[in-house]
Design a protein around this motif. Sequence first.
Motif, PDB file in Angstrom:
ATOM      1  N   VAL A  29       8.360  -5.032  -6.282  1.00  8.11           N
ATOM      2  CA  VAL A  29       8.968  -3.719  -6.066  1.00  8.11           C
ATOM      3  C   VAL A  29       9.122  -3.448  -4.570  1.00  8.11           C
ATOM      4  O   VAL A  29      10.191  -3.041  -4.102  1.00  8.11           O
ATOM      5  CB  VAL A  29       8.126  -2.605  -6.734  1.00  8.11           C
ATOM      6  CG1 VAL A  29       8.666  -1.229  -6.387  1.00  8.11           C
ATOM      7  CG2 VAL A  29       8.105  -2.807  -8.246  1.00  8.11           C
ATOM      8  N   THR A  30       8.068  -3.716  -3.817  1.00 10.18           N
ATOM      9  CA  THR A  30       8.133  -3.498  -2.364  1.00 10.18           C
ATOM     10  C   THR A  30       9.231  -4.370  -1.753  1.00 10.18           C
ATOM     11  O   THR A  30      10.006  -3.917  -0.903  1.00 10.18           O
ATOM     12  CB  THR A  30       6.780  -3.848  -1.717  1.00 10.18           C
ATOM     13  OG1 THR A  30       5.741  -3.196  -2.454  1.00 10.18           O
ATOM     14  CG2 THR A  30       6.737  -3.406  -0.276  1.00 10.18           C
ATOM     15  N   LEU A  31       9.297  -5.609  -2.201  1.00 10.29           N
ATOM     16  CA  LEU A  31      10.317  -6.530  -1.684  1.00 10.29           C
ATOM     17  C   LEU A  31      11.721  -5.987  -1.951  1.00 10.29           C
ATOM     18  O   LEU A  31      12.546  -5.887  -1.036  1.00 10.29           O
ATOM     19  CB  LEU A  31      10.145  -7.905  -2.336  1.00 10.29           C
ATOM     20  CG  LEU A  31      11.247  -8.937  -2.080  1.00 10.29           C
ATOM     21  CD1 LEU A  31      11.319  -9.288  -0.604  1.00 10.29           C
ATOM     22  CD2 LEU A  31      11.007 -10.203  -2.898  1.00 10.29           C
ATOM     23  N   GLN A  86       0.838  -1.201   0.000  1.00 10.73           N
ATOM     24  CA  GLN A  86       0.000   0.000   0.000  1.00 10.73           C
ATOM     25  C   GLN A  86       0.874   1.251   0.000  1.00 10.73           C
ATOM     26  O   GLN A  86       0.633   2.201  -0.735  1.00 10.73           O
ATOM     27  CB  GLN A  86      -0.910  -0.006   1.242  1.00 10.73           C
ATOM     28  CG  GLN A  86      -1.940   1.124   1.261  1.00 10.73           C
ATOM     29  CD  GLN A  86      -2.880   1.057   0.051  1.00 10.73           C
ATOM     30  OE1 GLN A  86      -3.475   0.030  -0.222  1.00 10.73           O
ATOM     31  NE2 GLN A  86      -2.991   2.163  -0.689  1.00 10.73           N
ATOM     32  N   GLN A  87       1.934   1.206   0.818  1.00  7.37           N
ATOM     33  CA  GLN A  87       2.834   2.351   0.895  1.00  7.37           C
ATOM     34  C   GLN A  87       3.539   2.580  -0.450  1.00  7.37           C
ATOM     35  O   GLN A  87       3.694   3.712  -0.892  1.00  7.37           O
ATOM     36  CB  GLN A  87       3.856   2.112   2.004  1.00  7.37           C
ATOM     37  CG  GLN A  87       4.567   3.380   2.447  1.00  7.37           C
ATOM     38  CD  GLN A  87       5.569   3.082   3.567  1.00  7.37           C
ATOM     39  OE1 GLN A  87       5.372   2.153   4.363  1.00  7.37           O
ATOM     40  NE2 GLN A  87       6.624   3.871   3.636  1.00  7.37           N
ATOM     41  N   GLY A 104       3.809   6.116  -5.122  1.00  4.11           N
ATOM     42  CA  GLY A 104       3.917   6.150  -6.579  1.00  4.11           C
ATOM     43  C   GLY A 104       4.989   5.230  -7.131  1.00  4.11           C
ATOM     44  O   GLY A 104       5.390   5.347  -8.288  1.00  4.11           O
ATOM     45  N   ARG A 105       5.500   4.301  -6.310  1.00  3.57           N
ATOM     46  CA  ARG A 105       6.530   3.368  -6.791  1.00  3.57           C
ATOM     47  C   ARG A 105       5.924   2.340  -7.746  1.00  3.57           C
ATOM     48  O   ARG A 105       6.603   1.839  -8.625  1.00  3.57           O
ATOM     49  CB  ARG A 105       7.181   2.635  -5.606  1.00  3.57           C
ATOM     50  CG  ARG A 105       7.910   3.528  -4.632  1.00  3.57           C
ATOM     51  CD  ARG A 105       9.296   3.893  -5.105  1.00  3.57           C
ATOM     52  NE  ARG A 105      10.176   2.739  -5.270  1.00  3.57           N
ATOM     53  CZ  ARG A 105      11.192   2.698  -6.115  1.00  3.57           C
ATOM     54  NH1 ARG A 105      11.430   3.718  -6.895  1.00  3.57           N
ATOM     55  NH2 ARG A 105      11.955   1.630  -6.197  1.00  3.57           N
TER      56      ARG A 105
END
Lengths: 423, 302
Positions: free
Chosen positions: B118-120, B94-95, B100-101
């Motif tokens: 991407v988050t990982l 969510q972050q 905007g990533r």
Amino acid sequence: MEKGYLDMELLRFTTAGSVDDGKSTLIGRLLYDSKSIFEDQLEAMKAASINRGNEEMNLALLTDGLRAEREQGITIDVAYRYFATPKRKFIIADTPGHIEYTRNMVTGASTADLAIILVDARHGVLEQTVRHSYIASLLGIERIVVCLNKMDLVDFSEEIYLKIKEDYSNMAKKLDIQNYIFIPISAKFGHNVVEKSDKMLWYKGKTLLDYLETVPIGHSVVKKSFRFPVQHVIRPISDQFHDFRGYSGRVASGKIAKGDAITILPSGKKSIVSELYFAQTQLEEAYAPQSVTICLKDDIDVSRGDMIVKSEQLPKLSSDFELMVCWLREDSLQLRKRYIIRFATQEVFGMVKCINYKLDVNSLEQIKDVDMLKMNDMAKITLHLSEEVPVDTYKENRVTGSLIFIDPDTNDTIGAGMIVSIK
Amino acid sequence: MGQDYKITHLKELESEAIYILREVAEQFQNPCILFSGGKDSIVVTYLAYKAFYPSKLPFPLLHIDTGHNFQETLDYRDELVKKLNARLIVGSVQQSIDEGRVKEETGYSASRNKLQTVTLLDTIEKYKFDVAIGGARRDEEKARAKERIFSHRDEFGQWNPKNQRPELWNLFNGHKNEGEHFRVFPISNWTEMDVWQYIYQEQIAMPSLYFTHTRDVFQRDGQWLAALPFMKLKPTEKVETRQVRCRTIGDVTCTGLTLSTAHTLEDIIDEIAATRITERGGRADDKRSETAMEDRKKAGYF
């Protein structure tokens, strides 16, 4: 719940065969007939076969997973497959058979207890059969199963079976290979793979699966000298375990009990085993291939890379040996270059002093006066290490007699070595 | 102990996994365990606890949170962290969206599964992890069948399936350059059945989602999915109440549920023994193409 689930043994085997020997079909057959292929995998394989215009179901598509493999219809890399019967669990290291993939067969064989070598019944013993058998025996595989495949294409002829058997036995004698058996099969139609063939009543032996389920699994490693490369020192530094100091690692060979006299190498210091643990559980005795933690009576300096052995079973300490190597990468082996040598739980620097000879893997001829090795080359070399380490020959011990070459410039694993003799 | 030095397949796999975990502790500076709340990452965490006992678990747990969770997963996670006195790090998809990533997928089959990559990778970089330990197994999927136990990732977090380092014997090579990292898979050689047999043998407490329960579900492409508030239903899809259990636990949007009455671990083992569909057969993310898993893994996925 059925009994026996928790009480199975594990057999690791590798398969070698050339492109058209039907190796993937055999593995597909083993998985299919032992009901280890699931419906969704079968559906996906059928769909993929049709997409590629294959008329029959292409069992090879089950094992060739990478995009490039599926597109080119070849197997590039070692794939690991799993299946279980009510009697055993199996791990297959499926290796591509092309000559340029010698390194893959070496990789697959390095962890196997048994090798299946496929021979096309129409062609008999070929160069590649020699190569596959030699590599299997070099890598210390205790049992070889020679599967004469495509018996359906030679009218299930016993005569042909006997002829190939004789040819193979002659070759095996020359290579000093023992412990092999023959099974005439047809992977495509399932003869003697899981079900006994009704077309080869002259064959009185076991089917392939029956053999794999019953062949004794080598517990010989427990009978060997005790070797324990120290992996990690456990020091909790907590109130509850204030003075706990344990040396953890995996027993490479042999067994050890509380009260045994041990020696730490290379320092040569001696002590006695005070306690043995597997996680929270105290053990009276530990044996290969268990991962355990050893506590000693005396407070002595032991760290990662040291080896704990029984005092009456000391290995040699040396910095110079002769090895058989298989070169794994495009970057060629260079004499006198500094390589990182990793063996057991230790890394030291090493350099190759000379290439004794290169081996033609098909004719097994020794080629002299060679000063570099390329990918897939096999050779006998002389290696010098920056320090003395405890080692065994590979014949004696697959764990403490094997090593890999790491290129410090690229960090890549570029060679595999098996110790032949210790100076 | 008798003179019979046999070792069962579970004991051998367990010893192998413990050996791998201890290698990780020695060969890397800053490891973490990828913890999803699924059975495989639970087993890996349990094995890590055993490998270093009586020391404390030396690796933090890293949870990549898609925001589309079963509440039971989060409860289980928090309880386990407390029990092991472990450190928990959460990377939030969510972050990543808010910053905007990444861009949220749209449509009915929208899933945050792909966005997790991407988050990982961002979280790995932020905490400077040089290795992430995962519970992936080679029997799960055909691309994974070829992956190494010590699997190298370049500075972009990518896996290069055509140029993997050879892995022989039990000699694992964790050498790397600054900015690169590794994924290590200690239970590579386990099958789904092995995992459940091991859970049974060790009597490991599991999230309730794995056992039969009554739930509001709906059917899509032949799969049962949970009808949770953030699931968008097509007009033709209708919510029903069924007895189900999870065979795998991941992001809710791509976790297929199995109609099942399995109450106990024994029931689950019997059910798996009789079943004819692979566990990833229930995962919508793998059905996108023949090589969906390989393509995601190349980009840095788990």
